[in-house]
Design an enzyme around this catalytic site. Sequence first.
Site, PDB file in Angstrom:
ATOM      1  N   SER A 105      15.102  59.443  24.051  1.00 46.79           N
ATOM      2  CA  SER A 105      15.164  58.361  24.873  1.00 46.79           C
ATOM      3  C   SER A 105      16.638  57.692  24.255  1.00 46.79           C
ATOM      4  O   SER A 105      17.736  58.088  24.495  1.00 46.79           O
ATOM      5  CB  SER A 105      14.127  57.332  24.442  1.00 46.79           C
ATOM      6  OG  SER A 105      14.092  56.284  25.070  1.00 46.79           O
ATOM      7  N   ASP A 235       7.941  61.136  33.314  1.00 50.31           N
ATOM      8  CA  ASP A 235       8.341  59.969  32.346  1.00 50.31           C
ATOM      9  C   ASP A 235       8.331  58.598  33.242  1.00 50.31           C
ATOM     10  O   ASP A 235       9.045  58.331  34.194  1.00 50.31           O
ATOM     11  CB  ASP A 235       9.712  60.303  32.160  1.00 50.31           C
ATOM     12  CG  ASP A 235      10.250  59.381  30.928  1.00 50.31           C
ATOM     13  OD1 ASP A 235      10.057  58.319  30.644  1.00 50.31           O
ATOM     14  OD2 ASP A 235      11.181  60.323  30.127  1.00 50.31           O
ATOM     15  N   HIS A 263       6.896  60.206  28.471  1.00 54.86           N
ATOM     16  CA  HIS A 263       8.133  59.704  27.664  1.00 54.86           C
ATOM     17  C   HIS A 263       7.871  59.708  26.104  1.00 54.86           C
ATOM     18  O   HIS A 263       9.129  59.670  25.334  1.00 54.86           O
ATOM     19  CB  HIS A 263       8.357  58.232  27.932  1.00 54.86           C
ATOM     20  CG  HIS A 263       9.799  57.674  27.370  1.00 54.86           C
ATOM     21  ND1 HIS A 263      10.878  58.165  27.942  1.00 54.86           N
ATOM     22  CD2 HIS A 263       9.927  56.687  26.437  1.00 54.86           C
ATOM     23  CE1 HIS A 263      11.884  57.419  27.218  1.00 54.86           C
ATOM     24  NE2 HIS A 263      11.333  56.611  26.531  1.00 54.86           N
TER      25      HIS A 263
END
Length: 282
Positions: A105, A235, A263
């Site tokens: 991320s 995601d 995610h």
Amino acid sequence: MLETEERFVWSGPVRLWTERAGDPADPAVLLIAGASAQGVLWPDALVERLVRRGVQVIRFDHRDTGLSSVVDFDARPYAIADFGADCLAVLDGHGLAAAHLAGGSMGGMVAQWLAVHEPGRVLSLTLIGSSPMGYGPDWTGEPLPPPSAALQAHFALGLPPGVESDVALFRAFTGPGLPFDEPAARAMLELAWSRAADPAAAANHQRAGRTFAPDRLASLSSITAPTTVVHGELDPMFPLGHGEALAAAIPGARLQVVPKMGHVLCSPGLPEEIADRVADGL
């Protein structure tokens, strides 16, 4: 259980908690966590699998998380470049000239920043559930998809901070495709809350992420490190278009789409699978 070595290192006035697992003589993988995430949110199973694949693994707490320094953001605001400097301090503190970087991320954006601005310190990149580092108000590329409607609805609930709120968030981050390992996620999040010097400080990462500067808008086409983009098919935070744009922007990057993945790595067997993808890209 793996034997680990914990130590604190300094990035200017900021003290950072770090942990190394594996043989210090082996190639190093630096795990860079996402926004507001402590190093311990990289699952132990992923670390153990990487060590068995023949590397040493270093994870650390970002500033304003876990056992690392709490920063007065209003007095000393920071941005992606400062997260990058912290990563370099971690490498220096462990006597490493360079390392393989695996970022999740926002951590993937930090890894991109390092590959652009400090290429000599980066042996390879694995970017997991991430997005181009310049994506935001000043983004000049094609529009990328927003978070899923389900995740936006979850954010709109405004749940009070705490373990239960984070468990619900990680369930939403997991998405509809893979089973959510709630006991493992809860244990990991309870550990994170128990060791947070100031849980509220992690929210500063959202402010840092909104701080744009020319260094974030540098072209990803300058990256020379071998790069693997690992992205979940489902995601909900950074839908697949983000991973596709990232892989297209970095010369020679390989895009690996993980079926049904969301995610976070909170599904049975997923930490080991992602560890194998990291190791295969070294």
